[in-house]
Design a protein around this motif. Sequence first.
Motif, mmCIF file in Angstrom:
data_model
loop_
_atom_site.group_PDB
_atom_site.id
_atom_site.type_symbol
_atom_site.label_atom_id
_atom_site.label_comp_id
_atom_site.label_asym_id
_atom_site.label_seq_id
_atom_site.Cartn_x
_atom_site.Cartn_y
_atom_site.Cartn_z
ATOM 1 N N ALA A 19 25.650 5.942 14.440
ATOM 2 C CA ALA A 19 25.074 6.614 15.593
ATOM 3 C C ALA A 19 23.585 6.892 15.384
ATOM 4 C CB ALA A 19 25.828 7.919 15.871
ATOM 5 N N SER A 46 26.812 14.527 27.860
ATOM 6 C CA SER A 46 25.965 14.508 26.668
ATOM 7 C C SER A 46 25.858 15.894 26.048
ATOM 8 C CB SER A 46 24.568 13.981 27.019
ATOM 9 O OG SER A 46 24.638 12.670 27.524
ATOM 10 N N ARG A 93 29.214 15.554 15.481
ATOM 11 C CA ARG A 93 28.613 14.988 16.698
ATOM 12 C C ARG A 93 28.438 13.483 16.556
ATOM 13 N NH1 ARG A 93 25.801 14.804 21.179
ATOM 14 N NH2 ARG A 93 23.894 13.586 21.222
ATOM 15 N N ASP A 94 27.908 13.047 15.433
ATOM 16 C CA ASP A 94 27.706 11.615 15.239
ATOM 17 C C ASP A 94 29.034 10.873 15.220
ATOM 18 O OD1 ASP A 94 25.112 12.364 15.093
ATOM 19 O OD2 ASP A 94 24.800 11.813 12.994
ATOM 20 N N ASN A 137 30.274 10.666 18.799
ATOM 21 C CA ASN A 137 29.438 9.688 19.504
ATOM 22 C C ASN A 137 29.785 8.266 19.122
ATOM 23 O OD1 ASN A 137 27.951 11.314 21.159
ATOM 24 N ND2 ASN A 137 26.138 11.371 19.887
ATOM 25 N N SER A 168 23.474 9.601 24.845
ATOM 26 C CA SER A 168 24.113 10.231 23.691
ATOM 27 C C SER A 168 23.555 9.701 22.382
ATOM 28 C CB SER A 168 25.631 10.002 23.745
ATOM 29 O OG SER A 168 26.200 10.680 24.838
ATOM 30 N N THR A 176 21.452 11.506 19.399
ATOM 31 C CA THR A 176 21.854 11.450 18.000
ATOM 32 C C THR A 176 20.690 11.065 17.108
ATOM 33 O OG1 THR A 176 24.111 10.841 18.634
ATOM 34 C CG2 THR A 176 23.454 10.387 16.373
#
Length: 575
Positions: A65, A169, A244-245, A248, A400, A404
């Motif tokens: 990501a 997002s 989060r990564d 994503n 998104s 990142t």
Amino acid sequence: MTVSPLVAAGVCLICYLAAYRYYSRFLATRVFAVDSSRLTPANRLRDGLDYLPANRYVLFGHQYASITGLSPMLGPAIAVIWGWVPAMMWVVIGAVFVGAVHDFGALVVSIRGQGMSLGKITESLIGARAKTLFHLVIFFLIALAMGVFVHVIAVLLTADFYPEAAIPSSGLILVAALMGIAIHRRGYGLKQLTAVGFVVGLMLLAVGIQYPVLGPSLTQWKWLLLGYASAASVLPVWLLLQPRDYLNSLLLYLGVAAMYIGFIATNPSFAAPALDLNPTGAPPIFPFVFVVIACGAASGFHALVSSGTSAKQLANEKDARFVGYGAMLGESVLGLMAVLACTAGFISREAWLERYISWQVADGLGNNIAAFVRGAAYFLKTLGIPEATGTTFIAVIVVSFALTSLDSATRLLRYNVSEMGETFRLPILHNRIAATGVAVTAIWFFAFAQIDGEFAGLILWQLFGTTNQLLAGLALLAITLYLFRRGKPILYTAIPMLFMLASTLIAMTSNLFDFLINRQWMLLTTGIIIFGLALWLLIEAIIAVAQFRRNPAYEDLEIRLGNSHPADSNRIPTG
């Protein structure tokens, strides 16, 4: 003879599989000598803030990501003006023999040096001056790129573009934080939370389509993004960066799979020519195709991710191949889709020519993103996905992953600022809040500052491609020197290094002449400074090699940086 896009894409995907299975294994065993018994910095220096062992799939998601961002869509979307053949060949060959080797090598060298950045490691390989030169190039590159990312993301979220992407997002940020707390504070398992997070992400996409956020202005979005980047830079990696990564990356896996399935179902023909050596207004195909397509083939920014955040989270050295080499191939698969979307994602040659009639028409960040979104949505439409839904889905992916890259890069810039504080004896910059303040201020400058009514970042963006590829060549130089000093084979990094440096320096020279002729003084001055820093660093490297040849006895990199391998205390107990 007409080549089917399906056949061309199939050959490329087979090349990726063969490269990972055979070439990356060779690099891991014969060149980098990956050792699973070696204690990684994530374990040895674990602090719960920056150094923290991650699940290999979570770390793959972070690497994937973070290196992806906007660039795999942007570069191919303009480079196809020279035809689909050169764009596709560089995306595949560049990734296999240059980009993935570069990312893998940067990760290995960094974990052998306590997770320090390549800038810091350069001090041990070349000298103190080289470290400072590296740091200056890195500072300019990240600050410029993220300033432009802030501007572009803000534009994409405004009412004129994709306001539907705002809720998905931003919602993913909250979901990721809750996921991090559940895993690291409540003891929940990754597998259960993966399913929940993925489903919630899809629900947020549906909500975003129904309720687009139309309120914030461009300036307000920019301030919100800078605030998010500031927070993400200082928070523990387990709270936001890792989850989060990871989430994503799941979204991107779904998106890429859907695009390829739609591509197969569509079975299109190439609307673009196979080769056009003289598009109207375009620079020469050599060396500029290798500069225009960076992410997706080879990118210096990736070395910063590998040696910045990923090296501090790698739990086992054997996973360096999966994370470093594998994630680059994954990004190249997206770059390949960008080539297909921008060459076979048009209904006719006439429609393609409307977009690519000249370099002036085809160039531009907004145009590039629009071309990718349009082509990918065309493939999704074949699967029965309405065009509006498909467009929003692709836009969410674009936004998104730009977010990142923004949060990861701000943390990387914070690391760089802290290391520069050590060089210039400014201990206050060792404080992560202060270092983040400097980093975000630099990003703010390129996102907000205007020169003659145009954002400074967009003016200087013309230098991004060459600076980024120059950094890739310099990173490969550091990796090659590391292998050389250890008596390891250097051919597999030295050839890509020479190629990247030669093509980039030629491109930079050509750009400098153009800036001079057009009296673009700011670009000319900045370009000369970067060009001079690069030549200075190369001279320092030549001197270091000559000194090593005269006196081969040297203090090993791991020992110099405080990593006592191969002492038993630095090895994972076996047996």
